[in-house]
Write a protein that holds these residues in place. Structure first.
Motif, PDB file in Angstrom:
ATOM      1  N   ARG A 145     -13.304 -40.124  31.922  1.00 13.62           N
ATOM      2  CA  ARG A 145     -12.336 -40.986  31.757  1.00 13.62           C
ATOM      3  C   ARG A 145     -11.419 -41.415  32.674  1.00 13.62           C
ATOM      4  O   ARG A 145     -11.207 -40.322  33.207  1.00 13.62           O
ATOM      5  N   LEU A 146     -11.003 -42.570  32.868  1.00 12.44           N
ATOM      6  CA  LEU A 146     -10.342 -42.572  34.132  1.00 12.44           C
ATOM      7  C   LEU A 146      -8.907 -42.012  34.262  1.00 12.44           C
ATOM      8  O   LEU A 146      -8.534 -41.531  35.208  1.00 12.44           O
ATOM      9  N   GLY A 147      -8.320 -42.123  32.987  1.00  7.44           N
ATOM     10  CA  GLY A 147      -6.909 -41.571  32.731  1.00  7.44           C
ATOM     11  C   GLY A 147      -6.499 -41.948  31.610  1.00  7.44           C
ATOM     12  O   GLY A 147      -7.065 -42.654  30.758  1.00  7.44           O
ATOM     13  N   ILE A 148      -5.305 -41.039  31.296  1.00  4.74           N
ATOM     14  CA  ILE A 148      -4.542 -41.431  29.996  1.00  4.74           C
ATOM     15  C   ILE A 148      -3.332 -42.337  30.367  1.00  4.74           C
ATOM     16  O   ILE A 148      -2.425 -41.742  31.174  1.00  4.74           O
ATOM     17  N   PHE A 149      -3.191 -43.574  29.827  1.00  2.00           N
ATOM     18  CA  PHE A 149      -2.209 -44.468  30.593  1.00  2.00           C
ATOM     19  C   PHE A 149      -1.058 -44.830  29.316  1.00  2.00           C
ATOM     20  O   PHE A 149      -0.319 -45.796  29.572  1.00  2.00           O
ATOM     21  N   SER A 157     -10.688 -54.330  31.383  1.00  2.00           N
ATOM     22  CA  SER A 157     -10.732 -55.196  32.312  1.00  2.00           C
ATOM     23  C   SER A 157     -10.776 -54.625  33.878  1.00  2.00           C
ATOM     24  O   SER A 157     -10.050 -55.026  34.585  1.00  2.00           O
ATOM     25  N   PRO A 158     -11.556 -53.501  33.992  1.00  2.00           N
ATOM     26  CA  PRO A 158     -11.616 -52.891  35.370  1.00  2.00           C
ATOM     27  C   PRO A 158     -12.110 -53.564  36.475  1.00  2.00           C
ATOM     28  O   PRO A 158     -13.120 -54.229  36.121  1.00  2.00           O
ATOM     29  N   ARG A 159     -11.773 -53.548  37.593  1.00  5.00           N
ATOM     30  CA  ARG A 159     -12.381 -53.856  38.768  1.00  5.00           C
ATOM     31  C   ARG A 159     -11.964 -53.216  39.953  1.00  5.00           C
ATOM     32  O   ARG A 159     -10.833 -52.664  40.304  1.00  5.00           O
ATOM     33  N   PHE A 160     -12.883 -52.747  40.715  1.00 10.74           N
ATOM     34  CA  PHE A 160     -12.837 -51.788  42.107  1.00 10.74           C
ATOM     35  C   PHE A 160     -12.034 -52.785  43.028  1.00 10.74           C
ATOM     36  O   PHE A 160     -12.438 -54.134  43.180  1.00 10.74           O
ATOM     37  N   SER A 161     -11.324 -51.997  43.821  1.00 11.95           N
ATOM     38  CA  SER A 161     -10.717 -52.814  45.192  1.00 11.95           C
ATOM     39  C   SER A 161     -11.792 -52.809  46.212  1.00 11.95           C
ATOM     40  O   SER A 161     -12.803 -51.972  45.933  1.00 11.95           O
ATOM     41  N   PRO A 162     -12.039 -53.724  47.162  1.00 13.65           N
ATOM     42  CA  PRO A 162     -12.822 -53.916  48.164  1.00 13.65           C
ATOM     43  C   PRO A 162     -13.181 -52.408  48.918  1.00 13.65           C
ATOM     44  O   PRO A 162     -14.441 -52.373  49.344  1.00 13.65           O
ATOM     45  N   ASP A 163     -12.310 -51.686  49.097  1.00  8.15           N
ATOM     46  CA  ASP A 163     -12.640 -50.308  49.837  1.00  8.15           C
ATOM     47  C   ASP A 163     -13.077 -49.207  48.734  1.00  8.15           C
ATOM     48  O   ASP A 163     -13.377 -47.937  49.242  1.00  8.15           O
ATOM     49  N   GLY A 164     -13.225 -49.502  47.398  1.00  7.61           N
ATOM     50  CA  GLY A 164     -13.267 -48.518  46.604  1.00  7.61           C
ATOM     51  C   GLY A 164     -12.392 -47.508  46.071  1.00  7.61           C
ATOM     52  O   GLY A 164     -12.947 -46.404  45.401  1.00  7.61           O
ATOM     53  N   THR A 165     -11.302 -47.615  46.704  1.00  6.92           N
ATOM     54  CA  THR A 165     -10.407 -46.244  46.556  1.00  6.92           C
ATOM     55  C   THR A 165      -9.387 -46.764  45.443  1.00  6.92           C
ATOM     56  O   THR A 165      -8.795 -45.638  44.792  1.00  6.92           O
ATOM     57  N   LYS A 166      -9.147 -47.981  44.808  1.00  6.89           N
ATOM     58  CA  LYS A 166      -8.505 -48.302  43.566  1.00  6.89           C
ATOM     59  C   LYS A 166      -9.328 -48.924  42.677  1.00  6.89           C
ATOM     60  O   LYS A 166     -10.422 -49.517  42.748  1.00  6.89           O
ATOM     61  N   PHE A 219      -2.251 -53.507  36.365  1.00  6.77           N
ATOM     62  CA  PHE A 219      -2.021 -52.181  37.095  1.00  6.77           C
ATOM     63  C   PHE A 219      -3.029 -51.880  38.146  1.00  6.77           C
ATOM     64  O   PHE A 219      -4.214 -52.279  37.904  1.00  6.77           O
ATOM     65  N   GLU A 220      -2.860 -51.052  39.250  1.00  7.65           N
ATOM     66  CA  GLU A 220      -3.549 -50.689  40.197  1.00  7.65           C
ATOM     67  C   GLU A 220      -3.701 -48.970  40.048  1.00  7.65           C
ATOM     68  O   GLU A 220      -2.759 -48.657  40.304  1.00  7.65           O
ATOM     69  N   TYR A 221      -4.831 -48.630  39.983  1.00  7.04           N
ATOM     70  CA  TYR A 221      -4.875 -47.076  39.859  1.00  7.04           C
ATOM     71  C   TYR A 221      -5.460 -46.561  41.103  1.00  7.04           C
ATOM     72  O   TYR A 221      -6.668 -46.936  41.380  1.00  7.04           O
ATOM     73  N   ASP A 222      -4.953 -45.330  41.680  1.00  4.61           N
ATOM     74  CA  ASP A 222      -5.411 -45.119  43.008  1.00  4.61           C
ATOM     75  C   ASP A 222      -6.355 -43.722  42.682  1.00  4.61           C
ATOM     76  O   ASP A 222      -5.808 -42.809  41.898  1.00  4.61           O
ATOM     77  N   LEU A 223      -7.377 -43.875  42.774  1.00  5.78           N
ATOM     78  CA  LEU A 223      -8.590 -42.906  42.623  1.00  5.78           C
ATOM     79  C   LEU A 223      -8.382 -41.354  43.248  1.00  5.78           C
ATOM     80  O   LEU A 223      -8.731 -40.289  42.908  1.00  5.78           O
TER      81      LEU A 223
END
Length: 438
Positions: free
Chosen positions: A237-241, A247-256, A270-274
């Motif tokens: 699970r990515l997190g509890i928000f 509708s998730p999408r990765f950032s181009p560098d894969g960190t968010k 929102f943007e979640y920092d991994l």
């Protein structure tokens, strides 16, 4: 699980310029396909079946791109032995502009070695030569890599055959539909499930390095974002928000990961920092803001919103969070997707009870419709930014309660639209095209 199963050794990639006859104008509205001949792959008798399969894969890949016309095997004037120079005059007589020779061999450790040459018939010169090595189980991938090399040499664009598509595989009646994560090669082979079907799943998307898939899961009746490790199969699970996320999408560098979060009746992005597990709010206000898509350089984000009174496309500046509206055509717009080269945004449009798949410039100009139907949605780009995969749904004749969903692909000039075949009884929705395989 995906592993790196091959090695590439360049034999003699010639630095010659392509002759004028081999230059592909891929931007023009009417592309004249290059006539290309793929010779029979030389092999031992034991490997003949696999060699013929690989030849067929290369022919099919190039043909379906719409940029090549495969010359009939019966029309070949000769079989030019591998490691020999073809008699170009013979091939010119059947109007071949490109010729491929190939040889499949066993390596001492039991793997396959595929060597091939690409010839410019009019220029009478060799323009590509490679050797590819893989396990025998990965012979189809060898053929896809070979196809990419030919495609790239003759078009100057990034190939897309050595890729995969993740999607939602649906089965069963509409009243009890089972939705599972599934993945397949770009041509529909290699189909396999990646979830057990116990929980409904939606909206899968690859990370840039192909190691992770993020998706929406209704596990325990809680619609939240999960990730799937492609190597281990582990799901997290990515997190509890504090609300429904989708509708998730990765950032181009894969960190968010960008996602939509429902809170107090409003939906914002929102943007979640991994790495540091923090959330940054990107859109504000009342209404629905969803379907985020990063630009390739990460400085912009396209999304759809009803902030203007109807569902339209907007673009967000990631540096100052300012928002501009993109779409002004008649109808509603949704599911924007930046192309890998940043030159286009693909979208879904709904107008006059018809669904459309189209593209426009990143500034909202030059809208072009590529496909239309009763219901279609979810465009996703192939590497190279020439093709789009999407899905269409139609009523089943004789039973209006049933629906059939198919995965299709079309090029950016609205041609060469075809269905990617799935196993019997499987309906495909929400496809996402991967980057080129590592």
């Amino acid at each position: 699980m995906i592993k790196k199963l091959f090695a590439i050794f360049a034999l003699c990639i010639m630095p010659y310029a392509l002759s004028a006859a081999l230059k592909v104008d891929i931007i023009a509205g009417n592309v004249e396909p290059i006539p290309i001949a793929i010779q029979k792959f030389e092999s031992s008798a034991a490997n003949a079946k696999d060699a013929e399969t690989m030849r067929g894969i290369v022919e099919n890949n190039l043909r379906t791109s719409g940029l090549f016309r495969i010359i009939s095997r019966d029309a070949h004037p000769e079989h030019a032995p591998f490691d020999s120079v073809p008699k170009f005059q013979n091939w010119s007589m059947i109007k071949a502009q490109a010729l491929v020779q190939a040889k499949l061999e066993n390596t001492p450790d039991g793997n396959y070695r595929l060597s091939f040459y690409l010839w410019d018939v009019n220029g009478k010169e060799q323009i590509e030569a490679q050797t590819l090595v893989s396990t025998k189980k990965s012979m189809r991938r060898l053929a896809h890599i070979m196809s990419d090399a030919i495609y790239e040499r003759l078009t100057g664009e990034v190939g897309y055959f050595d890729t995969q598509i993740v999607f939602i595989a649906e089965s069963g009646p509409m009243s009890d539909r089972i939705k599972r994560l599934a993945i397949m090669d770009s041509d529909g082979h290699g189909f396999r499930y990646m979830s057990d079907g116990k929980s409904m799943v939606m909206s899968p998307h690859f990370s840039p390095n192909m190691q992770t898939i993020v998706f929406l899961s209704y596990r325990n009746n809680e619609p939240t974002i999960w990730s799937l490790d492609m190597n281990t199969g582990e799901q997290r699970r990515l997190g509890i928000f504090g609300g429904m996320t989708f509708s998730p999408r990765f950032s181009p560098d894969g960190t968010k990961v960008a996602l939509s979060l429902v809170n107090n009746g409003d939906t914002n992005i929102f943007e979640y920092d991994l790495m540091d597990k923090t959330m940054r709010q990107l859109t504000f206000g009342n209404g629905i803001n969803t379907s985020p898509s990063y630009s390739p350089d990460g400085t912009k984000m396209a999304f759809n919103s009803n902030r203007s009174g109807s569902q339209q496309l907007h673009v967000l500046d990631m540096r100052n969070l300012s928002v501009d509206r993109l779409s002004y055509g008649g109808g509603r717009y949704a599911t924007p997707a930046f192309s890998p080269d940043g030159n286009y945004i693909a979208f879904t449009k709904i107008a006059d009870d018809t669904f459309y798949i189209g593209i426009m410039s990143p500034r909202g100009k030059n809208e072009k419709i590529l496909a239309s139907g009763w219901y279609m949605e979810g465009p996703s780009w192939a590497p190279g930014s020439r093709r789009i995969v999407y899905y269409e749904t139609s009523r089943v004749p004789g039973d209006d309660e049933q629906r059939a969903s198919r995965i299709r692909t079309v090029d950016i000039i609205g041609m060469n639209d075809y269905e990617i075949k799935l196993p019997d009884g499987i309906h495909g929705t929400e496809p996402t095209w991967s980057p080129k395989l590592p």
